[in-house]
Design an enzyme around this catalytic site. Structure first.
Site, PDB file in Angstrom:
ATOM      1  N   ILE A  42       0.823  -1.214   0.000  1.00 35.05           N
ATOM      2  CA  ILE A  42       0.000   0.000   0.000  1.00 35.05           C
ATOM      3  C   ILE A  42       0.853   1.259   0.000  1.00 35.05           C
ATOM      4  O   ILE A  42       0.401   2.335  -0.390  1.00 35.05           O
ATOM      5  CB  ILE A  42      -0.948  -0.006   1.223  1.00 35.05           C
ATOM      6  CG1 ILE A  42      -2.084   1.010   1.043  1.00 35.05           C
ATOM      7  CG2 ILE A  42      -0.169   0.240   2.523  1.00 35.05           C
ATOM      8  CD1 ILE A  42      -3.218   0.835   2.030  1.00 35.05           C
ATOM      9  N   LYS A  43       2.132   1.134   0.419  1.00 32.86           N
ATOM     10  CA  LYS A  43       3.000   2.307   0.558  1.00 32.86           C
ATOM     11  C   LYS A  43       3.333   2.955  -0.783  1.00 32.86           C
ATOM     12  O   LYS A  43       3.795   4.097  -0.812  1.00 32.86           O
ATOM     13  CB  LYS A  43       4.283   1.920   1.293  1.00 32.86           C
ATOM     14  CG  LYS A  43       4.061   1.387   2.705  1.00 32.86           C
ATOM     15  CD  LYS A  43       3.638   2.470   3.669  1.00 32.86           C
ATOM     16  CE  LYS A  43       3.696   1.993   5.106  1.00 32.86           C
ATOM     17  NZ  LYS A  43       3.439   3.042   6.075  1.00 32.86           N
ATOM     18  N   ASP A  44       3.126   2.224  -1.888  1.00 32.12           N
ATOM     19  CA  ASP A  44       3.363   2.836  -3.213  1.00 32.12           C
ATOM     20  C   ASP A  44       2.532   4.103  -3.377  1.00 32.12           C
ATOM     21  O   ASP A  44       2.984   5.090  -3.978  1.00 32.12           O
ATOM     22  CB  ASP A  44       2.970   1.864  -4.336  1.00 32.12           C
ATOM     23  CG  ASP A  44       3.879   0.653  -4.422  1.00 32.12           C
ATOM     24  OD1 ASP A  44       4.850   0.587  -3.648  1.00 32.12           O
ATOM     25  OD2 ASP A  44       3.601  -0.227  -5.255  1.00 32.12           O
ATOM     26  N   ALA A  47       4.057   7.025  -1.307  1.00 30.59           N
ATOM     27  CA  ALA A  47       5.428   7.341  -1.732  1.00 30.59           C
ATOM     28  C   ALA A  47       5.408   8.285  -2.932  1.00 30.59           C
ATOM     29  O   ALA A  47       6.106   9.307  -2.955  1.00 30.59           O
ATOM     30  CB  ALA A  47       6.176   6.053  -2.076  1.00 30.59           C
TER      31      ALA A  47
END
Length: 453
Positions: A42-44, A47
């Site tokens: 999910i961090k994409d 970021a």
């Protein structure tokens, strides 16, 4: 149709009904599978949002270096975006994080600095402090600071929240999220509550983290802080991205429950996910009495199981921590079947001649060597023979001059497979500390005896 670059494939992740692992939990339980993002987490989402906001504000300039403290997933998203946009990356992380995460960051060309976990955030050795120092020292650099950069929450307000609302056709009643930086739960929760203020937002915390007590009492209690194993959730400080007004409650889940539930999700649902997903499902099951049959619950599955192969998906790792109890023989059960004999040791200052006499009289081939009561090495027949052939005068020398590395130490929960793999030409035994703190030795003979007995 095609995409112009990999970053355009981020988002629009599937919502999948859970059918087995949540049996007995009222309502329809849906998992938001964030592993389908190109960086497998999910961090994409945040970021890229943090980078784009920094570009617009001028904080991140062409050819710059991105410096961040990350447990791996944010670093992956940043590294992927940096490749497409032409930036360099330096990441600091903790020695608690899985090796797979560090290796993945390096695969994307990032420089990774591993820092100690068990230090205060303000300690100069912490991964927060090291990343801040590098930002000051490296020219043309920018630190996203995912904890306090509100672009993190905003990414989920703009993307994750609307996706879940549309996918459930507005029927969602509960959102369950493991809380680390707080961006996912706060941004998604804010959007959903604007759509329907009755939606409950539940945060999953871990023992050793400050979130739950702070939410319930308003007290930041340093006594709540201690090291824990669960990755990706919990903190020992309060990130700006954690919006306590949006979160209705926190539920703590133990390291053991989170680890075992992570494995169960793969085995029972065929969904290969990371540690925070196990914690989230563990927390949901603990809270099941608060649910009704008509509820529609969405649980965020943050990242991919491939980043935890050496940990939650490794049975020896689980056994060493006492998380997995099965029928396989362990060091503890081997000791239980062993004759209760005192372990023979020699002090490092004893002479080589005394070692020869002990080996002969006791009819043993290797002896642990101690110094001030601590085991510091071992002496073997073969070591003595090699040393004396080279220099016959060594008979009167202390054995510390010719001793070799000590036998490997194992935990009481270490499996027989792991112990067998450690016993080889160099090591005829392993050492284990029993429940009373006494050092015991396990040899190949003890293993054979335990199996046949």
């Amino acid at each position: 149709m095609w995409y112009n670059n990999i970053l355009e494939t981020i988002g629009n992740t599937p919502l999948v009904k859970l059918n087995t692992i949540t049996k007995g939990v009222p309502g329809t339980i849906l998992a938001k599978i964030e592993t389908t993002n190109p960086g497998n987490s999910i961090k994409d989402r945040m970021a890229v949002k943090m980078i784009e906001d920094a570009e617009k504000s001028g904080k991140l300039k062409p050819g710059g270096t991105i410096i961040e403290g990350t447990s791996g997933n944010t670093g992956m998203g940043l590294a992927m975006a940096a490749i497409i946009k032409g930036y360099k990356c330096i990441f600091t992380t903790t020695d608690k994080q899985s090796k797979e995460k560090v290796d993945a960051l390096r695969a994307f060309g990032a420089e990774v600095i591993v820092c100690p976990t068990n230090v205060e955030p303000e300690d100069p050795r912490s991964y927060y402090s090291v990343s801040s120092r590098l930002e000051r020292e490296v020219p043309n650099s920018w630190k996203p600071n995912q904890y306090d950069n509100l672009a993190n929450s905003q990414a989920h307000y703009e993307q994750t929240g609307p996706e879940i609302w549309a996918q459930t056709e507005g029927k969602i009643t509960h959102l369950v999220v493991g809380v680390g930086t707080g961006g996912t739960i706060s941004g998604t929760g804010k959007y959903l509550k604007e759509k329907n203020p009755d939606i409950k937002i539940w945060g999953i915390d871990t023992y050793g983290s400050v979130f739950k007590k702070y939410k319930e009492t308003g007290i930041f209690d340093k006594d709540e802080i201690y090291p824990y194993i669960t990755e990706g959730i919990g903190e020992d400080f309060l990130p700006a991205n954690v919006n306590f007004d949006v979160i209705d409650l926190f539920e703590k889940v133990t390291d053991k429950d989170a680890a075992l539930m992570t494995r169960d999700i793969a085995r029972k649902e065929g969904i290969f996910v990371g540690n925070s997903a196990g914690a989230a499902i563990g927390g949901l099951i603990q809270l099941k009495d608060k649910l009704k049959p008509e509820d529609v619950v969405v649980v965020i599955f943050h990242d991919h199981g491939s980043r935890y192969m050496g940990k939650m998906y490794n049975e020896d790792w689980l056994r060493e921590r006492g998380f997995l109890q099965d029928e396989k023989l362990t060091a503890k059960s081997i000791l239980a079947k062993k004759e209760n004999t005192e372990i023979v040791t020699l002090d490092a200052q004893k002479s080589v001649l005394e070692a020869i006499n002990t080996i002969k009289s006791m009819n043993i081939s290797q002896i642990p060597v101690t110094q001030q009561g601590m085991i510091v090495g071992k002496i073997a027949e073969s070591d003595i023979l090699s040393a004396l052939l080279e220099n016959p005068g060594l008979k009167s020398a202390p054995i510390s001059e010719i001793m070799t590395a000590t036998f490997p130490f194992v935990d009481l929960n270490t499996s027989i497979d792991k112990i067998s793999s450690l016993i080889n030409k160099e090591n005829s035994a392993v050492l284990v500390e029993d429940e009373s703190g006494k050092i015991e030795i396990i040899t190949q003979y003890d293993i054979i005896n335990a199996i046949s007995g």
